[in-house]
Design a protein around this motif. Structure first.
Motif: not given
Length: 698
Positions: A64-68, A76, A516-519, A544-545
């Motif tokens: 689960d995450y939020n990058f924005d 994350v 664009k998304q986590p690992w 984005y990271y």
């Protein structure tokens, strides 16, 4: 994202024999797994998680995450609610469930040839449990932070895993850093205890770690943060754990019976032992504490999202950032990247030449290899000591199959020609790897042709302290390699290239590298400063990271890292902040202002070129230059010692007062094409700086 096919010309391919046994044997298989990892990460990583022990299952989403930042707090989470212990998975599981008790975990190779030992998984488990009990006896508990400032010895791994076993958070500080740097890191993460050693030799140079540790602890006290206890390992003395030294250190300014450590094999060099300061109110002897400590220690069960370690990396503001990694996701990611990028198999002998004080040593000496039950070489020395063949001698000695080093080391050894390499067989080698900075094609070709005899794929890995593990990398049997390119993303990683406006660029392009998304293994926060985490990595381009690196994508879809785009330098694979070096310079009473830029270096990749403006009436001379270099060494460490310091009567600034470092980089390289300098407040400064350039920098 991933091209349908890759070019057949101007690329290097893994051998057919390698493909037969590879975990990912073809580019088609890579594409299949990659799409699964991106489109269904819960299923992809969930299958990896089945290889490890979980006391309880996770609750909620797998990842689960939020990058924005415009949508709320950045976060994350991986397998939140699941409980495990990473030390249990690395050691107990291998010893008791996978029949690896007698398998060698580490071949330790000391600074001197012939100074060596081996440690099995059973022995490592026993040592870790003993030291975990020692930590508990000193009041260390789950969530406490422990600083570790040690040379490349097995006990460093023991200390890390002992912390992990009881849920304490380790903060390893590179043993080349100064007392000031150690103090800064101890205070930032509020460490309750320091673990160090008496000292070590790096080549012919003695590093008195205990003296540096005492200086750091005194600085901590001066700043109102007294550290209650310091545990010291007697690395340079003859007494090892096996001797069962039960004597307590006497209440005087020396540690008992510090004598020359006995060596085996051909090396019998006599080394002076430093005078070791001793404070009985603070100092404790590792060997005394370990004697009689039980080798049975139940692991403390941790949530997957509990912190595992804090590791400091240079920040563009000058203050190092405490990158925080958590238990579960980091374990999954380091194990998987190690297994697939090095195509690890149970009979491999693996050697990563990094120092554990950096993230490469955390992920690819300690956690990743041990999670896979690997046998590794742990090396204390230098690639050029006692001669420039040392690395290849070690490769033959232990029959190393997978070898991982830095482009800096490769360029250094290239200078001595092919003969020092070719006097050793190296026939055991199967895969070569590089880490720390982009490798130039010439060094890649030499590494591939001379070291690997054109047999061994070169995995050129791009990643960061923040990413926890490889994010752009070839897979040895699957990816056609282009010298100097990090090629394609690892599983679960979705890169993009943005322009200055934050627009995604398609096809061949160059710009900001983002994800664009986590690992599972990426950092969760900056320790004690989540706002800095969001500002540094997520505010520039919401959603984005931001890596801080520039990147180019070619017509075939390959990614090429072009270097840092912020005020950072990559010196010998070690990231340094220009602001941190500038701060150290201006603390000198003679300096009014300083600016630091990078200058290309044939071995180190980048070197530090410093401009200093002195206070009125003062004269620049060699004595002052030596003082400035010494000040930077003492404040940061030897790795940050300036290569060039130039007297600058003035610095090129815009009318708003901003230093134009772009112009300074041109001056450092003696490049007269400066581009647009119409915004400079005083262009005559530039002419003066060109005239005053350091002659050795030409």
């Amino acid at each position: 994202m991933i091209p349908d096919k890759v070019p057949e010309e101007d690329v290097f391919l893994g051998s057919e024999d390698l493909k037969k046994e590879a975990h990912v044997p073809s580019f088609e298989k890579y594409k299949e797994l990659y799409h699964e990892s991106v489109e269904n990460p819960a299923e992809f990583w969930g299958s990896v998680a089945k290889d490890f022990f979980w006391r309880n299952k996770h609750t909620g989403q797998f990842l689960d995450y939020n990058f924005d930042v415009t949508k709320g707090e950045i976060f994350v989470k991986c397998m939140e609610g699941a409980t495990t212990n990473i030390c249990y998975n690395l050691l107990d599981l291998n010893v008791h469930e996978k029949n690896m008790a007698d398998k060698i975990a580490f071949y330790w190779e000391g600074n001197e040839p012939g100074d060596e030992l081996t440690v099995t998984y059973r022995e490592l488990l026993h040592r870790v449990c003993q030291f975990a009990n020692v930590l508990k006896s000193q009041g260390v508990k789950k969530g406490d932070r422990v600083s570790i400032y040690m040379p490349m010895v097995v006990e460093l791994v023991v200390a890390m895993l002992a912390c992990a076993r009881i849920g304490a958070v380790h903060s390893v500080v590179f043993a080349g850093f100064s007392a000031e740097s150690l103090c800064e890191r101890i205070i930032d993460c509020q460490c309750s205890l320091l673990i160090t050693a008496d000292g070590f030799y790096r080549g012919d140079k003695l590093i008195n770690l205990k003296l540096l540790s005492d200086e750091a602890l005194q600085k901590c006290r001066d700043k109102g943060f007294p550290v209650k206890k310091c545990i010291m390992l007697k690395h340079l003395s003859k007494e090892a754990e096996e001797t069962g030294d039960s004597r307590s250190p006497p209440a005087k300014r020396s540690c008992p019976d510090l004598e020359q450590k006995k060596q085996t094999g051909k090396a019998k060099k006599t080394r002076p032992i430093p005078q070791i300061p001793w404070n009985p109110e603070v100092d404790l002897c590792w060997h005394t504490l370990i004697n009689g400590a039980s080798d049975d220690c139940e692991p403390v069960w941790c949530d997957s999202e509990d912190p595992l370690f804090v590791l400091y990396t240079s920040g563009s503001t000058g203050k190092p950032k405490g990158v925080l990694h958590t238990v579960g996701g980091y374990m999954l990611f380091t194990a998987t990247t190690f297994k697939l990028v090095f195509d690890y198999h149970p009979d491999d002998i693996y050697w990563c030449t990094a120092d554990i004080g950096w993230i490469t040593g955390h992920s690819y000496i300690t956690y990743g290899p041990l999670a896979m039950g690997a046998t590794s070489v742990l090396f204390e020395g230098l690639p050029t000591y006692p001669d420039v063949s040392r690395m290849w001698e070690i490769v033959d000695k232990y029959h190393v199959t997978k070898f991982y080093t830095a482009p800096t080391a490769i360029r250094l050894l290239m200078k001595f020609g092919n003969e020092p390499v070719q006097k050793y067989k190296r026939t055991s080698l199967k895969i070569l790897g590089t880490v720390g900075e982009p490798i130039n094609p010439e060094a890649w070709q030499w590494y591939y042709t001379v070291v690997g005899d054109k047999r061994c794929p070169v995995v050129d890995t791009f990643w960061q302290t923040e990413t926890g593990g490889h994010v752009l990398t070839p897979l040895p049997a699957a990816t056609p390699m282009k010298p100097g390119s990090a090629t394609f993303p690892f599983f679960g990683v979705v890169p993009a290239i943005l322009n200055e406006s934050g627009e995604e660029l398609e096809g061949p392009s160059e710009g900001y590298l983002v994800f664009k998304q986590p690992w599972p293994g990426m950092m969760r926060t900056v320790y004690g400063n989540h706002q800095r985490f969001e500002t540094t990595y997520f505010k520039k381009f919401p959603g984005y990271y931001v890596t801080g690196d520039g990147c180019r994508r070619d017509k075939d879809g390959y990614y090429w890292i072009t270097g840092r785009i912020d005020d950072m330098l990559n010196v010998s694979g070690h990231l340094l902040s220009t602001a941190e070096v500038e701060s150290a310079l201006v603390e000198h009473k003679a300096v009014a202002e300083a600016a630091v830029v990078s200058k290309p270096h044939p071995v180190k990749g980048e070197s530090l070129y410093c401009f200093v403006t002195l206070k009125d009436g003062l004269i620049y001379n060699q004595t002052l230059e030596a003082e400035l270099k010494k000040q930077v060494r003492e404040k940061i460490g030897a790795i940050a010692t300036p290569d060039f310091i130039q007297n600058a009567p003035g610095l090129p600034k815009t009318r708003s007062g901003k230093i134009m470092r772009r112009v300074l980089r041109k001056i450092a390289c003696n490049e007269k094409d400066l581009g647009d300098i119409s915004t400079l407040a005083d262009s005559t400064v530039v002419e003066q700086l060109f005239e005053n350039r350091c002659c050795s920098a030409v």
